[in-house]
Design a protein around this motif. Sequence first.
Motif, mmCIF file in Angstrom:
data_model
loop_
_atom_site.group_PDB
_atom_site.id
_atom_site.type_symbol
_atom_site.label_atom_id
_atom_site.label_comp_id
_atom_site.label_asym_id
_atom_site.label_seq_id
_atom_site.Cartn_x
_atom_site.Cartn_y
_atom_site.Cartn_z
ATOM 1 N N LEU A 1 36.615 7.636 24.434
ATOM 2 C CA LEU A 1 36.376 8.523 25.578
ATOM 3 C C LEU A 1 35.087 9.312 25.416
ATOM 4 O O LEU A 1 34.307 9.446 26.371
ATOM 5 C CB LEU A 1 37.558 9.479 25.756
ATOM 6 N N GLU A 2 34.842 9.822 24.232
ATOM 7 C CA GLU A 2 33.642 10.637 24.003
ATOM 8 C C GLU A 2 32.365 9.824 24.230
ATOM 9 O O GLU A 2 31.453 10.269 24.937
ATOM 10 C CB GLU A 2 33.655 11.192 22.585
ATOM 11 N N LYS A 3 32.290 8.643 23.635
ATOM 12 C CA LYS A 3 31.086 7.826 23.758
ATOM 13 C C LYS A 3 30.881 7.331 25.181
ATOM 14 O O LYS A 3 29.750 7.304 25.686
ATOM 15 C CB LYS A 3 31.146 6.650 22.784
ATOM 16 N N GLN A 4 31.967 6.954 25.848
ATOM 17 C CA GLN A 4 31.803 6.443 27.206
ATOM 18 C C GLN A 4 31.490 7.566 28.189
ATOM 19 O O GLN A 4 30.712 7.369 29.132
ATOM 20 C CB GLN A 4 33.062 5.691 27.638
ATOM 21 N N TYR A 5 32.043 8.734 27.952
ATOM 22 C CA TYR A 5 31.715 9.885 28.791
ATOM 23 C C TYR A 5 30.216 10.204 28.689
ATOM 24 O O TYR A 5 29.543 10.427 29.703
ATOM 25 C CB TYR A 5 32.554 11.086 28.359
ATOM 26 N N ARG A 6 29.702 10.225 27.475
ATOM 27 C CA ARG A 6 28.272 10.483 27.284
ATOM 28 C C ARG A 6 27.425 9.399 27.930
ATOM 29 O O ARG A 6 26.368 9.671 28.511
ATOM 30 C CB ARG A 6 27.960 10.567 25.792
ATOM 31 N N PHE A 7 27.900 8.163 27.845
ATOM 32 C CA PHE A 7 27.194 7.032 28.456
ATOM 33 C C PHE A 7 27.138 7.195 29.978
ATOM 34 O O PHE A 7 26.102 6.951 30.601
ATOM 35 C CB PHE A 7 27.907 5.735 28.078
ATOM 36 N N MET A 8 28.247 7.610 30.577
ATOM 37 C CA MET A 8 28.289 7.829 32.024
ATOM 38 C C MET A 8 27.290 8.912 32.429
ATOM 39 O O MET A 8 26.597 8.791 33.446
ATOM 40 C CB MET A 8 29.691 8.248 32.445
ATOM 41 N N LYS A 9 27.216 9.970 31.634
ATOM 42 C CA LYS A 9 26.277 11.051 31.924
ATOM 43 C C LYS A 9 24.833 10.584 31.783
ATOM 44 O O LYS A 9 23.966 10.907 32.604
ATOM 45 C CB LYS A 9 26.540 12.230 30.982
ATOM 46 N N GLN A 10 24.587 9.810 30.739
ATOM 47 C CA GLN A 10 23.238 9.322 30.479
ATOM 48 C C GLN A 10 22.755 8.407 31.595
ATOM 49 O O GLN A 10 21.615 8.505 32.059
ATOM 50 C CB GLN A 10 23.215 8.572 29.147
#
Length: 276
Positions: free
Chosen positions: A126-135
């Motif tokens: 969740l953490e990595k994909q959330y950051r990816f979505m933001k990026q």
Amino acid sequence: MCNKLDIKNKSEPKVVEELISIVVPVYNAATFLEKTLQSIKEQTYSNWELFLIDDASSDSSRIILKNWLNRMGSETDLLGNKKHIELFFNSRTCGPAAARNLGVQAAKGRYLVYLDADDYWEKEKLEKQYRFMKQKDCAFSFTSYEFADKNGIRTGKVVHVPESISYQKALMNTTISTITVMLDRLKIPEEFLFMPEDCKREDTATWWRILRQGYLAYGLDEVLSIYCRHKNSHSSNKIKAMIGTYQMYRKQEQFSFGKTIGFLAVNLFHAVKRRL
């Protein structure tokens, strides 16, 4: 009966920024459920809510869910807030699409993710994909995943994903695994988030419908989800899966017979390639 939330006169959905809504349909998954739930509990991203929908299981899934919820009763996030976890119990089996749709109806998070009750996530999913979505500032993302055997043991067989996939590309390669998807509910209209309940490949049909609106799905090529293959899994019957894909081309996409056969052949090639 199949649970339905009262959505009469419902206004635009209110979403909570940074909150991730996790939807997990459960059907006779007692053998795998503890591992699945543990992978949610151990997520490094703590701002999540969870909706567990038991689809009239005949095994001990309901008992496991209730016991797990009791153990989670004292769990809090970093701010001291208790986790929001809801259990729904259908009195008859309604199918994974109806179960997931109930979770979507109840969700309050800006971001929507799915996990099946016999699969599991890496701790940083969740953490990595959330950051990816933001990026990427994107509405739709998905990740690579690894196959596991019937005992949940990882096999080393990884399905890598492209940087992005369009509607046309998705028609030829159903590489998007449901347990890897993250959707932004502020960017995608709610009407496109509900899965068709009269379709054998309800998840893929949903991705196609979203992508058909002009969205791109962005791929994070990192293994963050583990997909368990066993004889009782929803997609284990390859013939049924192929029939379901054929029906999607014909009924949902309204393709001609010839066009359907062409797409089906390419899709089958990629499906076999993923599993070799």
